[in-house]
Enzyme design. Structure first.
Site, short mmCIF file in Angstrom:
data_model
loop_
_atom_site.label_atom_id
_atom_site.label_comp_id
_atom_site.label_asym_id
_atom_site.label_seq_id
_atom_site.Cartn_x
_atom_site.Cartn_y
_atom_site.Cartn_z
CG HIS A 92 -2.05 -0.92 1.02
ND1 HIS A 92 -3.43 -0.53 2.01
CD2 HIS A 92 -2.21 -2.07 0.51
CE1 HIS A 92 -4.08 -1.45 1.30
NE2 HIS A 92 -3.61 -2.51 0.47
CE LYS A 316 4.05 3.53 13.42
NZ LYS A 316 3.64 2.65 12.01
P1 RFL Z 1 1.10 -11.22 21.73
O1 RFL Z 1 0.73 -11.33 20.40
O2 RFL Z 1 0.23 -10.84 22.86
O3 RFL Z 1 1.77 -12.60 22.23
C1 RFL Z 1 2.18 -12.85 23.68
C2 RFL Z 1 2.12 -14.38 23.61
O4 RFL Z 1 2.52 -14.83 25.07
C3 RFL Z 1 1.41 -15.96 25.51
N1 RFL Z 1 1.52 -15.71 26.69
C4 RFL Z 1 2.14 -16.56 27.71
N2 RFL Z 1 2.90 -17.61 27.29
C5 RFL Z 1 3.59 -18.24 28.50
N3 RFL Z 1 3.33 -18.15 29.71
C6 RFL Z 1 2.23 -17.17 30.04
N4 RFL Z 1 2.19 -16.78 31.42
C7 RFL Z 1 1.74 -16.21 28.88
N5 RFL Z 1 0.92 -15.37 28.95
C8 RFL Z 1 0.67 -15.05 27.67
C9 RFL Z 1 0.19 -15.63 24.61
O5 RFL Z 1 -0.65 -16.77 24.58
C10 RFL Z 1 0.82 -15.02 23.15
O6 RFL Z 1 0.95 -16.11 22.37
O7 RFL Z 1 2.51 -10.05 22.13
P2 RFL Z 1 3.28 -9.65 21.17
O8 RFL Z 1 4.13 -11.02 20.72
O9 RFL Z 1 4.35 -8.81 21.78
O10 RFL Z 1 2.89 -9.27 19.98
C11 RFL Z 1 2.22 -7.96 19.83
C12 RFL Z 1 1.21 -7.79 18.78
O11 RFL Z 1 0.42 -9.11 18.89
C13 RFL Z 1 0.31 -6.74 18.99
O12 RFL Z 1 1.01 -5.47 19.32
C14 RFL Z 1 -0.49 -6.09 17.75
O13 RFL Z 1 -1.52 -7.13 17.62
C15 RFL Z 1 -1.07 -4.80 18.01
N6 RFL Z 1 -1.85 -4.41 16.64
C16 RFL Z 1 -1.41 -4.16 15.65
N7 RFL Z 1 -0.17 -3.86 15.57
C17 RFL Z 1 0.41 -3.61 14.18
O14 RFL Z 1 1.58 -3.10 14.17
N8 RFL Z 1 -0.43 -3.26 13.09
C18 RFL Z 1 -1.70 -3.41 12.98
O15 RFL Z 1 -2.27 -3.21 12.06
C19 RFL Z 1 -2.59 -3.74 14.50
N9 RFL Z 1 -3.64 -3.90 14.59
C20 RFL Z 1 -3.51 -4.56 16.72
C21 RFL Z 1 -4.30 -4.27 15.48
C22 RFL Z 1 -4.05 -5.24 17.95
C23 RFL Z 1 -5.39 -5.35 17.94
N10 RFL Z 1 -5.99 -5.94 19.05
C24 RFL Z 1 -6.81 -7.03 19.04
C25 RFL Z 1 -5.23 -5.74 20.40
C26 RFL Z 1 -5.63 -4.42 15.79
C27 RFL Z 1 -6.15 -4.87 16.96
C28 RFL Z 1 -7.68 -4.98 16.84
#
Ligand code: RFL
Ligand code: PHB
Length: 409
Positions: A92, A316
């Protein structure tokens, strides 16, 4: 005993190694941050084990991010993880901003000669797991009661149970990649930790639908009824969001109610051409900005949502998780290749410089585009003026394009 995943650790380790397992880096959390760190460390020849509390299927099905910064895409490519993204993702070169149904475009290519990739987090997660499983790297799924121990000693460890049986992993370092609701951040004593938080008085209701996207680029729409976002995954899969109250129950909204509300908030031309259909997924996400400092303590190193959260408006969160992990892998690589801890000691401070810039940008976009329940006339004028300045100023658009496509790391 173990789960039904193909990892050799889930099949063998729990039987073969009752004594603590040794590794260099124990990674708590197998989301995008944890898995990318694992890949970067293996590339540098650094042993690591990923401990994830959910099943692989569960993690892969979580619908979240959609926009990948150019630097994030390049990082994935450098690890050989970019071929499906380049085949199936969409480049994009701009976005549309709409103010009360009047749209204008931010042209990233002409402003900063950069672009973003639309490719779902679900797909990145699959690519990360597939390639790790292919190389037979140790990932433990469905680990319960995960706890970290002895973080300020030379021998920190992680304990967890699988189907009631307890296991220990001893490591030189523990990487806390367990997201916002994880446990590792809380292991840093409260008198050491400083939390910065802004809770927004609204949430986003998201709908995924098997319909063609309304526009070939994303539309971010400000409207007095509330913000709306038109996004996509592929030519037959659309992702839409509307601002809602933070306590909204997604199931209490019918699909028709969602589509009607979306139509009212987006530009007229888009509303008229919107193709609707049954929702595949509908959920509500609260919006918050949050940073926990420091990002390291003893031999614990935090990365991604475990240390910070941004509202999704700036796209982000995932990108920030990946830049943290890039810095962390670089520091650990220096530590193991030269014995020097200089980069590792400075990891958190280096990461936070970029984190705070993304926090600022996400807060700015959120503030400019949402309807705040307690806003008065002054705040409305400020929003209008911010948008009219952005619409008319190449300098303002350049700043936005630079941040949206991603600051360097
Ligand atoms: P995650 O993805 O939450 O992964 C953490 C992992 O740790 C596990 N976990 C554990 N494992 C062992 N022991 C425990 N005690 C644990 N507790 C938890 C979990 O099961 C999971 O597998 O964090 P990580 O890896 O830091 O990644 C972060 C991203 O997932 C997050 O920042 C993004 O999804 C945010 N986000 C977006 N980011 C972008 O860069 N571009 C986007 O377009 C974007 N859109 C979004 C988003 C987040 C959204 N939501 C639902 C919050 C849109 C939405 C709607
Ligand atoms: C998404 O497609 O899920 C998405 C896109 C852009 C955002 C947030 C979410 O800012």
């Amino acid at each position: 005993m173990a789960t039904d995943r193909p990892s050799r650790w889930n099949h063998c380790a729990h039987v073969a190694y009752r004594a603590p397992v040794q590794t260099k880096v124990a990674i708590v959390g197998g989301g995008p941050a944890g898995m990318l760190l694992s890949h970067l460390l293996w590339r540098s020849g650094i042993d690591n084990i990923v401990i994830e509390q959910r099943s692989r299927e569960y993690v892969e099905a979580r619908i979240r991010a959609g926009v990948i910064e150019q630097g994030t895409g390049d990082l994935l490519r450098s690890l050989g993880l970019g071929s499906r993204m380049d085949r199936e993702g969409f480049v994009h070169e701009g976005i549309t901003i709409s103010n009360t149904r009047a749209p204008f475009r931010i042209d990233f290519m002409s402003l900063v000669n950069r672009s973003v990739m639309v490719y779902g987090q679900t797909e990145i997660q699959k690519d990360l797991y597939d390639s790790a499983a292919g190389a037979d790297w140790p990932i433990i799924f469905e680990a319960e009661d995960v706890q970290v121990h002895d973080l300020t000693t030379g021998q920190p460890s992680v304990s967890y149970t699988v189907h009631g049986e307890q296991f220990f992993v001893e490591a030189d370092f523990i990487a806390g990649c367990d997201g916002f609701h994880g446990v590792t951040r809380h292991a840093i004593p409260s008198n050491v930790r400083h939390e910065f938080e802004r809770l927004y008085p609204f949430g986003w209701m998201g709908v995924l639908s098997g319909t063609p996207p309304v526009s070939h680029e994303l539309i971010y729409a400000r409207h007095p009824r509330g913000f709306a976002l038109c996004s996509m995954r592929n030519p037959m899969l659309s992702r839409y969001y509307i601002q809602c109250t933070a306590d909204t129950v997604a199931a209490s909204w019918s699909d028709d109610q969602f589509w009607d509300e979306l139509r009212l908030r987006i530009p007229v031309e888009a509303a008229e051409s919107l193709v609707t259909g049954p929702s595949i997924e509908k959920s509500v996400t609260p919006l918050r900005s949050y940073v926990s400092e420091p990002m390291q303590w003893g031999n614990l190193l935090l990365a991604g949502d475990a240390a910070h959260i941004v509202p999704p408006t700036g796209a982000k969160g995932l990108n920030l998780a990946f830049s943290d992990v890039y810095y962390l892998a670089e520091a650990l690589t220096e530590r193991y290749s030269t014995g020097s801890s200089t980069a590792l000691d400075g990891y958190g401070e280096r990461a936070l410089l970029r984190v705070w810039k993304a926090v600022r940008f996400s807060w700015w976009m959120t503030t400019m585009l949402h309807t705040f329940p307690d806003a008065g006339e002054f705040e409305h004028r400020m929003q209008e003026t911010e948008l009219s300045y952005l619409a008319g100023s190449p300098a303002a658009q350049t700043a936005m394009a630079e941040n949206y496509t991603g600051l360097p790391f």
